[in-house]
Design an enzyme around this catalytic site. Structure first.
Site, PDB file in Angstrom:
ATOM      1  N   GLU A 255       0.896  -1.159   0.000  1.00  0.00           N
ATOM      2  CA  GLU A 255       0.000   0.000   0.000  1.00  0.00           C
ATOM      3  C   GLU A 255       0.924   1.195   0.000  1.00  0.00           C
ATOM      4  O   GLU A 255       1.578   1.460   1.015  1.00  0.00           O
ATOM      5  CB  GLU A 255      -0.739   0.097   1.324  1.00  0.00           C
ATOM      6  CG  GLU A 255      -1.852  -0.834   1.587  1.00  0.00           C
ATOM      7  CD  GLU A 255      -2.989  -0.612   0.685  1.00  0.00           C
ATOM      8  OE1 GLU A 255      -3.223   0.532   0.269  1.00  0.00           O
ATOM      9  OE2 GLU A 255      -3.638  -1.605   0.373  1.00  0.00           O
ATOM     10  N   CYS A 294      -3.629   7.711   3.818  1.00  0.00           N
ATOM     11  CA  CYS A 294      -3.280   7.219   2.480  1.00  0.00           C
ATOM     12  C   CYS A 294      -4.432   7.458   1.513  1.00  0.00           C
ATOM     13  O   CYS A 294      -4.239   7.522   0.308  1.00  0.00           O
ATOM     14  CB  CYS A 294      -2.920   5.745   2.534  1.00  0.00           C
ATOM     15  SG  CYS A 294      -4.120   4.735   3.386  1.00  0.00           S
TER      16      CYS A 294
HETATM   17  P1  NDP Z   1       8.468   4.874   4.791  1.00  0.00           P
HETATM   18  O1  NDP Z   1       8.193   4.150   3.552  1.00  0.00           O
HETATM   19  O2  NDP Z   1       9.817   5.416   5.019  1.00  0.00           O
HETATM   20  O3  NDP Z   1       8.148   3.948   6.052  1.00  0.00           O
HETATM   21  C1  NDP Z   1       7.069   3.064   6.103  1.00  0.00           C
HETATM   22  C2  NDP Z   1       7.451   1.895   6.975  1.00  0.00           C
HETATM   23  O4  NDP Z   1       8.536   1.207   6.400  1.00  0.00           O
HETATM   24  C3  NDP Z   1       7.906   2.292   8.355  1.00  0.00           C
HETATM   25  O5  NDP Z   1       7.502   1.317   9.280  1.00  0.00           O
HETATM   26  C4  NDP Z   1       9.410   2.283   8.219  1.00  0.00           C
HETATM   27  O6  NDP Z   1      10.065   2.104   9.433  1.00  0.00           O
HETATM   28  C5  NDP Z   1       9.597   1.096   7.337  1.00  0.00           C
HETATM   29  N1  NDP Z   1      10.850   1.083   6.625  1.00  0.00           N
HETATM   30  C6  NDP Z   1      11.490   2.105   6.030  1.00  0.00           C
HETATM   31  N2  NDP Z   1      12.613   1.667   5.446  1.00  0.00           N
HETATM   32  C7  NDP Z   1      12.682   0.345   5.683  1.00  0.00           C
HETATM   33  C8  NDP Z   1      13.624  -0.668   5.358  1.00  0.00           C
HETATM   34  N3  NDP Z   1      14.696  -0.411   4.655  1.00  0.00           N
HETATM   35  N4  NDP Z   1      13.385  -1.915   5.777  1.00  0.00           N
HETATM   36  C9  NDP Z   1      12.286  -2.218   6.487  1.00  0.00           C
HETATM   37  N5  NDP Z   1      11.384  -1.293   6.829  1.00  0.00           N
HETATM   38  C10 NDP Z   1      11.568  -0.026   6.437  1.00  0.00           C
HETATM   39  O7  NDP Z   1       7.409   5.970   4.911  1.00  0.00           O
HETATM   40  P2  NDP Z   1       7.329   7.122   5.968  1.00  0.00           P
HETATM   41  O8  NDP Z   1       6.623   6.574   7.131  1.00  0.00           O
HETATM   42  O9  NDP Z   1       8.613   7.794   6.224  1.00  0.00           O
HETATM   43  O10 NDP Z   1       6.461   8.100   5.156  1.00  0.00           O
HETATM   44  C11 NDP Z   1       7.027   8.694   3.988  1.00  0.00           C
HETATM   45  C12 NDP Z   1       5.943   9.009   3.020  1.00  0.00           C
HETATM   46  O11 NDP Z   1       5.233   7.824   2.654  1.00  0.00           O
HETATM   47  C13 NDP Z   1       4.877   9.916   3.539  1.00  0.00           C
HETATM   48  O12 NDP Z   1       5.292  11.228   3.546  1.00  0.00           O
HETATM   49  C14 NDP Z   1       3.788   9.626   2.568  1.00  0.00           C
HETATM   50  O13 NDP Z   1       4.030  10.292   1.381  1.00  0.00           O
HETATM   51  C15 NDP Z   1       3.908   8.144   2.350  1.00  0.00           C
HETATM   52  N6  NDP Z   1       3.008   7.359   3.202  1.00  0.00           N
HETATM   53  C16 NDP Z   1       2.006   6.682   2.632  1.00  0.00           C
HETATM   54  C17 NDP Z   1       1.141   5.970   3.413  1.00  0.00           C
HETATM   55  C18 NDP Z   1       0.059   5.143   2.861  1.00  0.00           C
HETATM   56  O14 NDP Z   1      -0.722   4.621   3.636  1.00  0.00           O
HETATM   57  N7  NDP Z   1      -0.056   4.920   1.597  1.00  0.00           N
HETATM   58  C19 NDP Z   1       1.218   5.975   4.857  1.00  0.00           C
HETATM   59  C20 NDP Z   1       2.341   6.702   5.350  1.00  0.00           C
HETATM   60  C21 NDP Z   1       3.188   7.349   4.533  1.00  0.00           C
HETATM   61  P3  NDP Z   1      10.769   3.335  10.184  1.00  0.00           P
HETATM   62  O15 NDP Z   1       9.702   4.259  10.575  1.00  0.00           O
HETATM   63  O16 NDP Z   1      11.450   2.698  11.324  1.00  0.00           O
HETATM   64  O17 NDP Z   1      11.717   3.929   9.175  1.00  0.00           O
END
Ligand code: NDP
Length: 681
Positions: A255, A294
């Site tokens: 997602e 989202c």
């Molecule tokens: P990320 O993609 O950075 O993080 C989402 C999840 O992935 C978090 O739990 C994060 O953990 C984890 N993650 C990140 N990198 C890794 C990795 N290399 N290996 C395993 N897990 C990882 O998104 P953000 O939360 O920083 O949000 C960034 C942008 O994403 C937002 O500004 C928005 O644009 C979008 N977004 C979209 C959503 C949706 O529902 N479609 C929801 C939230 C955000 P950790 O926090 O520890 O880095």
């Protein structure tokens, strides 16, 4: 100094503080992540061995009951979650979406599981298809638990719902979960996991929690495991390309961010109720969870002639939204989840402004309400207008994950669809129209690149759950940029965590595997009428072949007079002669009633009620002079652990009924659903 702990291999792990997690409201430190290294090899092995074993010691029905117990326990402790969640910047309304929405999802899956899943751990996905001329060889499909672990990686915006909407179907499917919440709000998820643990309803090993990084977790995943992800498209891309995910074909469901839209159809003008409904919906979606959903509306597509009216109304509405500390009375919109996110959103607004102008927001005198909020991650709603989208429009590419939306004018509804498609796949769009013809024409075009369509008019608005709310019973997830994944959607979500396997063999073999009677399987016939057996004693394939009954004209006349059904086919000799059957025939419902008369056991017994029919087909006509008989066979038993209103334990029994005529032709076929008492204790 509070240090959050991971819950790995049955232990809470984590003593040394690592990253400080500040409150999004006032910058004060809420908790720290831990610095301890986690043993992910041990975690996945423990999940598969201990969690998997414990979950498989239960069946679908028992796991559904356990989900309900967890949901009830969480509900009792809701206040603790609400208090902590305030630090994520969530208002009371936002908590309703995340926390109550999460519990609601658990309750929904508990109830869907009980209604729609069988006893045991094999789902039979029929129909059975004969593969030979004489029914010695047939095929069907079964769904079984995969035996691996599910790794669920969540975004920061829904620390409770995000975890529970993935956990619930996984748990029902009999698969242990390892959940990894986003770091910035993981303290709320940690509390939710602690509460689930305390509930006593969570079998050991069925839920593990990672605080912080996933380290080398992906290296230890195997073919039977599953990964789901919610977050940014960039991280989704990186994780789904992990060599181990690719090499072992591990299912990866994503997602990702999505540029959802709302379309005002040309038939709606300011004097219509729908105009205000549209503005209200856009305003609400921009400000709920401070736009960090989202599903939030990022693109507002309006007919050129309505651009000024929509902008004015939205501006007026947004100006009334008080932004600040959610615990202060009157505050409607809280903070973004972190100061980093705030910077991100501001940068993206600047990018959007390269092709748009500001309608409201960003005027420099914004001050959030409440003490200490100057250190919080607050931003006021920003409405932008891209006047000439034909010259390029950043809103089709850039996601500012906050209270930000861009109005985009269009000429015709076809143009609106084309503009919408420039988002390259979205989770949801809202089409506001008064005209069913427009909806009928446009919705199928929009559906091609959306996961969900929300059709909004004054009637739907009375009860609409809103553009932004994914519901447990409806699919959540969209194509393309939205990640290409699927979540929720009722029991479909459980199927994502089960292996679907085609199965071929003789009917008796198929019946033994599916635990359902398959026509052609060996029957069990005894002296005892099956309706005299209690739930526990009834066996699948237990069958009764009834005596015969010759249908007479008197039957037809009596049934017609009793029911009032004087359809020409039963009563008009001449018209019936001209019909495809060439003669008068009996009512189909008479055949059903007569069959019941043949197979019921009239005395008092354990069969308590008949609550419905499934799959009814009238196959051949029955005419006066035909002789029918019925075969009743115990097809499926489901133990939902229910009791009758007067307290007697009971189960569901589905019976296969076939009615044949004197030539051995099947005239009717159906399933009967009954409630059957269990033995008195
Ligand atoms: P990320 O993609 O950075 O993080 C989402 C999840 O992935 C978090 O739990 C994060 O953990 C984890 N993650 C990140 N990198 C890794 C990795 N290399 N290996 C395993 N897990 C990882 O998104 P953000 O939360 O920083 O949000 C960034 C942008 O994403 C937002 O500004 C928005 O644009 C979008 N977004 C979209 C959503 C949706 O529902 N479609 C929801 C939230 C955000 P950790 O926090 O520890 O880095």
């Amino acid at each position: 100094m509070s240090v959050l702990k991971s819950f790995i291999a049955g232990q809470w792990v984590g003593d040394k503080a690592a990253k400080a997690l500040p409150s999004a409201v006032n910058g004060q430190i809420v908790a720290h992540t831990h610095d301890d290294t986690l043993d992910f090899k041990k975690a996945v092995e423990y999940g598969r061995k201990v969690g998997g074993k414990n979950l498989m010691a239960m069946d679908f029905q028992e796991r559904a009951l356990a989900l309900k117990a967890m949901a009830m326990y969480l509900q009792e402790h809701k206040k603790e979650l609400y208090a902590l969640s305030m630090h994520t910047g969530s208002s009371k309304g936002d908590n309703g979406i995340d926390i109550d929405g999460g519990f609601g999802t658990l309750f929904s899956y508990a109830s869907m599981g009980r209604r729609e899943l069988p006893s045991g751990n094999v789902v039979h996905e029929g129909p059975v298809t004969p593969l030979g001329k004489n029914n010695h060889f047939a095929g069907t499909h079964i769904l079984v638990p995969r035996g691996g672990v599910a790794v669920h990686i969540d975004a920061y915006n829904f620390p409770v719902w995000g975890m529970l909407e993935k956990f619930a179907p996984t748990f029902l499917a009999g698969m242990p979960s390892i959940v990894k919440p986003a770091t910035s709000t993981c303290y709320v998820t940690e509390l939710a996991v602690r509460l689930m643990q305390e509930s006593g309803a969570l079998p050991e090993g069925s839920l593990q929690l990672i605080i912080g990084s996933t380290g080398d977790l992906f290296d230890h995943l195997e073919e039977q495991d599953v990964v789901t992800f919610t977050g940014s498209a960039a991280t989704a891309r990186k994780l789904r390309n992990h060599p181990n995910i690719i090499n072992r074909s591990i299912p990866f469901n994503a997602e990702a961010d999505s540029l959802n839209s709302a379309i005002l159809a040309p038939d709606v003008t300011p004097e219509h109720e729908e105009f205000d409904i549209f503005v209200k919906e856009v305003g609400r979606e921009m400000t709920a969870k401070a736009g960090q959903k989202c599903t939030a509306i990022r693109r507002v597509l309006v007919p050129k002639s309505q651009v000024d009216a929509v902008c004015d109304k939205l501006k007026e509405r947004l100006s009334k939204v008080t932004v600040g500390d959610p615990s202060v009375e009157g505050v409607r919109m809280g903070a973004l989840a972190s100061v980093d996110q705030l910077e991100d959103v501001k940068t993206n607004i600047q990018e959007l402004l390269k092709t748009s102008e500001l309608v409201t927001g960003g005027n420099g005198d914004f001050k959030p309400t409440g003490e200490g909020t100057e250190k919080g991650a607050f931003i006021e709603p920003h409405l932008l207008l891209c006047r000439n989208p034909e010259n390029g429009c950043g809103a089709h590419d850039i996601e500012a994950f906050g209270p930000v939306a861009t109005v985009i004018p269009y000429d015709t509804v076809e143009d609106a669809v084309a503009l919408c498609a420039q988002g390259r796949g979205s989770l949801v769009t809202t089409l506001t129209t008064r005209d069913p013809v427009t909806a009928g024409k446009i919705a199928p075009l929009l559906a091609a690149f959306h996961g969900r369509l929300h059709l909004l008019d004054a009637e739907a608005a009375k009860e609409s759950t809103g553009h932004g709310s994914p519901l447990p019973m409806l699919k959540h997830g969209g194509p393309g940029r939205a990640g290409g994944g699927e979540e929720l959607g009722g029991i479909r979500a459980v199927h994502h965590y089960l292996q679907r396997t085609a199965i071929q063999g003789s009917p008796s073999m198929l019946a033994a595997v599916t635990r359902e009677y398959v026509r052609g399987a060996d029957l069990i016939e005894t002296e005892v009428h099956p309706f005299r057996r209690h739930f526990e004693d009834l066996q699948i394939n237990e069958s009764l072949l009834t005596h015969r009954r010759t249908v007479t004209e008197a039957d037809i006349v009596n049934f017609g007079c009793l029911s009032g059904d004087h359809f020409y086919m039963h009563f008009d000799e001449i018209a019936a002669r001209d019909s495809q059957f060439g003669k008068r025939i009996a009512h189909g419902y008479f055949v059903l009633s007569a069959a019941a008369g043949l197979f019921v056991y009239p005395g008092e017994g354990p069969v308590l009620a008949n609550y419905g029919l499934d799959t009814l087909r009238f196959i051949e006509p029955v005419a006066p002079g035909d002789t029918i008989r019925a075969r009743l066979t115990c097809k499926r038993k489901i133990d939902q652990g229910r009791t009758s209103p007067d307290g007697h334990p009971q189960g569901v029994v589905v019976w296969d009924v076939q009615v044949h005529n004197q030539n051995d032709e099947m005239v009717a076929s159906y399933d009967i659903l009954t409630l059957v008492a269990k033995k008195p204790e």
